[in-house]
Design a protein around this motif. Structure first.
Motif, PDB file in Angstrom:
ATOM      1  N   ARG A  30       0.885  -1.231  -0.072  1.00 49.34           N
ATOM      2  CA  ARG A  30      -0.016   0.004   0.021  1.00 49.34           C
ATOM      3  C   ARG A  30       0.976   1.263  -0.047  1.00 49.34           C
ATOM      4  O   ARG A  30       0.489   2.229  -0.718  1.00 49.34           O
ATOM      5  N   LYS A  31       1.847   1.253   0.771  1.00 47.77           N
ATOM      6  CA  LYS A  31       2.570   2.452   0.896  1.00 47.77           C
ATOM      7  C   LYS A  31       3.199   2.627  -0.391  1.00 47.77           C
ATOM      8  O   LYS A  31       3.739   3.795  -0.938  1.00 47.77           O
ATOM      9  N   SER A  32       3.804   1.527  -0.937  1.00 49.53           N
ATOM     10  CA  SER A  32       4.559   1.711  -2.376  1.00 49.53           C
ATOM     11  C   SER A  32       3.639   2.311  -3.321  1.00 49.53           C
ATOM     12  O   SER A  32       4.261   3.107  -4.067  1.00 49.53           O
ATOM     13  N   ILE A  33       2.585   1.589  -3.519  1.00 50.92           N
ATOM     14  CA  ILE A  33       1.523   2.347  -4.470  1.00 50.92           C
ATOM     15  C   ILE A  33       1.368   3.558  -4.167  1.00 50.92           C
ATOM     16  O   ILE A  33       1.163   4.513  -5.134  1.00 50.92           O
ATOM     17  N   GLU A  34       1.127   4.005  -3.080  1.00 50.94           N
ATOM     18  CA  GLU A  34       0.759   5.295  -2.747  1.00 50.94           C
ATOM     19  C   GLU A  34       1.783   6.456  -2.943  1.00 50.94           C
ATOM     20  O   GLU A  34       1.506   7.530  -3.610  1.00 50.94           O
ATOM     21  N   SER A  35       3.070   5.928  -2.679  1.00 53.16           N
ATOM     22  CA  SER A  35       4.174   6.378  -2.910  1.00 53.16           C
ATOM     23  C   SER A  35       4.597   6.916  -4.504  1.00 53.16           C
ATOM     24  O   SER A  35       4.920   7.957  -4.929  1.00 53.16           O
ATOM     25  N   PHE A 119      -6.125   2.864  -5.546  1.00 49.65           N
ATOM     26  CA  PHE A 119      -6.926   2.774  -4.541  1.00 49.65           C
ATOM     27  C   PHE A 119      -7.828   1.455  -4.591  1.00 49.65           C
ATOM     28  O   PHE A 119      -8.064   1.094  -3.771  1.00 49.65           O
ATOM     29  N   ALA A 120      -8.511   1.389  -5.776  1.00 51.22           N
ATOM     30  CA  ALA A 120      -9.378   0.177  -6.122  1.00 51.22           C
ATOM     31  C   ALA A 120      -8.490  -1.232  -5.592  1.00 51.22           C
ATOM     32  O   ALA A 120      -9.009  -1.983  -5.128  1.00 51.22           O
TER      33      ALA A 120
END
Length: 222
Positions: A30-35, A119-120
């Motif tokens: 999650r952190k990697s995708i958001e970053s 997000f999805a």
């Protein structure tokens, strides 16, 4: 004939697996995708400001960092047996790779589309650890958008369907007479199909069944 392998099937339509490893990698993924999404949005903003002036002056290292982060997420998801989500992230990585080569395509709208796909995906992964896991097919709208941005040649919901399958040979009763698919047999079959359609003829239906058995027995290959 196609059939699924014997397995316990989850709500996702895929064989149930141990989700413990997913819990281990979910937070970092999650952190990697958001970053990655933040880096892409920064690049898109900078590129928009430089559009029509000097796009080559925009620092593309942000895209390369985002691509590397998404690549790491693909590896983590594959490692814990989440091949379908990994396919989604691989498409996101492909879109970013395309933007590295064609930075003019990384617009604010494209960056927001990729962010929504992330997000999805995270919501889907969260649901797999809950009481009501979602189907991966629910990701197809975002998956299609990501694949279009990546320039994929083929985009299909089956890409998000992880049920294994195999060919099996059905066991059928022996026919009185093996048949080949000749014009005469085709004519017999067509006539009896018409009788069933027009008159609901039970005798014709029985003859269709016998012709089908004859064709099955007359084939040397499946």
């Amino acid at each position: 004939m196609v059939t699924s392998q014997p397995a316990e099937i989850s709500a996702d339509g895929a064989p149930s697996t141990d989700l413990g490893p997913l819990a281990w990698v979910l937070d970092e993924s999650r952190k990697s995708i958001e970053s990655a999404s933040r880096a892409i949005k920064r690049f898109a903003h900078d590129a928009e400001a430089a559009r029509g002036v000097d796009l080559a002056s925009v620092d593309a290292s942000q895209l390369r960092v985002a691509r590397q982060q998404l690549h790491q997420v693909v590896g983590a998801l594959e490692m814990v047996g989440q091949s379908v989500p990994a396919t989604m992230v691989r498409g996101m990585e492909g879109a970013v790779q395309r933007w590295v080569a064609h930075p003019e395509q990384c617009t604010d709208d494209a960056a927001q589309t990729l962010e929504r796909a992330g997000f999805a995906l995270v919501e889907y992964l969260d649901s797999q650890l809950g009481e009501r896991p979602r189907s991966a097919l629910g990701l197809f709208s975002q998956f299609r958008q990501v694949q279009e941005m990546a320039g994929a040649d083929r985009i299909h919901p089956a890409d998000l369907w992880a049920v294994p399958w195999r060919w099996i040979d059905p066991v059928v009763p022996a026919a009185a007479q093996p048949l080949g698919y000749t014009l005469e047999v085709r004519s017999r079959l067509d006539q009896r199909v018409l009788k069933v359609m027009k008159h609901e003829d039970l005798n014709a239906a029985s003859e269709i069944a016998m012709i089908g058995l004859g064709l099955a027995q007359g084939e040397s290959a499946g």
